[in-house]
Design a protein around this motif. Sequence first.
Motif, PDB file in Angstrom:
ATOM      1  N   UNK A  80      91.916  95.709 -58.063  1.00  9.64           N
ATOM      2  CA  UNK A  80      92.611  94.884 -57.067  1.00  9.64           C
ATOM      3  C   UNK A  80      93.120  95.682 -55.871  1.00  9.64           C
ATOM      4  N   UNK A  81      93.271  97.003 -56.032  1.00 10.31           N
ATOM      5  CA  UNK A  81      94.052  97.760 -55.055  1.00 10.31           C
ATOM      6  C   UNK A  81      93.345  98.058 -53.739  1.00 10.31           C
ATOM      7  N   UNK A  82      92.005  98.139 -53.740  1.00 11.52           N
ATOM      8  CA  UNK A  82      91.323  98.623 -52.543  1.00 11.52           C
ATOM      9  C   UNK A  82      91.547  97.726 -51.325  1.00 11.52           C
ATOM     10  N   UNK A 111      94.087 105.975 -58.241  1.00 13.85           N
ATOM     11  CA  UNK A 111      93.771 105.312 -59.514  1.00 13.85           C
ATOM     12  C   UNK A 111      92.321 105.426 -59.956  1.00 13.85           C
ATOM     13  N   UNK A 112      91.425 105.785 -59.024  1.00 14.70           N
ATOM     14  CA  UNK A 112      90.011 105.925 -59.359  1.00 14.70           C
ATOM     15  C   UNK A 112      89.608 107.375 -59.592  1.00 14.70           C
ATOM     16  N   UNK A 113      90.592 108.293 -59.540  1.00 13.04           N
ATOM     17  CA  UNK A 113      90.307 109.708 -59.752  1.00 13.04           C
ATOM     18  C   UNK A 113      89.907 110.460 -58.505  1.00 13.04           C
ATOM     19  N   UNK A 147      82.876 104.018 -57.447  1.00 12.23           N
ATOM     20  CA  UNK A 147      82.564 102.697 -56.908  1.00 12.23           C
ATOM     21  C   UNK A 147      83.788 101.798 -56.994  1.00 12.23           C
ATOM     22  N   UNK A 148      84.168 101.184 -55.880  1.00 11.81           N
ATOM     23  CA  UNK A 148      85.357 100.336 -55.877  1.00 11.81           C
ATOM     24  C   UNK A 148      85.012  98.860 -55.869  1.00 11.81           C
ATOM     25  N   UNK A 149      83.758  98.541 -56.173  1.00 10.23           N
ATOM     26  CA  UNK A 149      83.369  97.140 -56.286  1.00 10.23           C
ATOM     27  C   UNK A 149      84.162  96.515 -57.429  1.00 10.23           C
ATOM     28  N   UNK A 150      84.961  95.469 -57.158  1.00 14.81           N
ATOM     29  CA  UNK A 150      85.815  94.880 -58.199  1.00 14.81           C
ATOM     30  C   UNK A 150      85.064  94.463 -59.451  1.00 14.81           C
ATOM     31  N   UNK A 154      85.825  95.907 -63.175  1.00 19.55           N
ATOM     32  CA  UNK A 154      86.175  95.038 -64.313  1.00 19.55           C
ATOM     33  C   UNK A 154      85.237  95.274 -65.495  1.00 19.55           C
ATOM     34  N   UNK A 155      83.951  95.504 -65.203  1.00 17.28           N
ATOM     35  CA  UNK A 155      82.996  95.787 -66.263  1.00 17.28           C
ATOM     36  C   UNK A 155      83.327  97.110 -66.948  1.00 17.28           C
ATOM     37  N   UNK A 156      83.717  98.118 -66.165  1.00 15.46           N
ATOM     38  CA  UNK A 156      84.101  99.398 -66.751  1.00 15.46           C
ATOM     39  C   UNK A 156      85.335  99.244 -67.637  1.00 15.46           C
ATOM     40  N   UNK A 157      86.279  98.423 -67.203  1.00 16.08           N
ATOM     41  CA  UNK A 157      87.464  98.159 -68.031  1.00 16.08           C
ATOM     42  C   UNK A 157      87.054  97.480 -69.340  1.00 16.08           C
TER      43      UNK A 157
END
Length: 201
Positions: A80-82, A111-113, A147-150, A154-157
């Motif tokens: 959500x943050x980007x 948050x994405x490292x 990759x910051x594609x939401x 979500x899939x990675x989560x």
Amino acid sequence: MTVRQRNVLSQSQEDYLKALYELGARAHGPVGTNQLSERLGVSAPSAAQMLNRLAELGLVRHDRLLEMYLTKALGYRWDEVHEEAERLEHVISEQMEQRIYDALGRPGLDPHGDPIPTPAGELSPAAGRPLHECKAGESVRVVRVSDRDPGKLRELSRLGLTLGTTVELVGESRYEGPLAVRVRGRRRQVALGVARAVYVS
């Protein structure tokens, strides 16, 4: 640099920022001047001059620092943050930036490292190598997601592939197919397009 000045970006500056983001999402490390000049069809000196200008504006630092603040202080998810940070990065003052930085304990990563530049503008190299380049049997740890594609985040989560997670590669990709991994004792299939967004060490 005033808030008003920072809030008005030229089309060229926006093009550079977009190119930096897109190249950085696929890079193994920091984006070089030559990469940027080739992507935009400009000379290397012109690219270097614009990079200096963008560094003066502090936009890269603002974006990553705001993403960390939104995550840690306000409870936003990493998918959500980007967009929220993009809205805010042009209007915060240098004083607010420093206060956020201090309040968060002077973080080195977002948050994405991705590395957060220091107040002096120093930037550590981005960590990790792509997950899809690992060999079967390797056990690695997720250190960055480029990759910051939401949807991908979500899939990675859902797969459990979040920062700090240990991953064992069970099967490599064949013919552009998915990777087989083991995360927290569970075997998972990871689409190659998603795996390319994950960096490990």
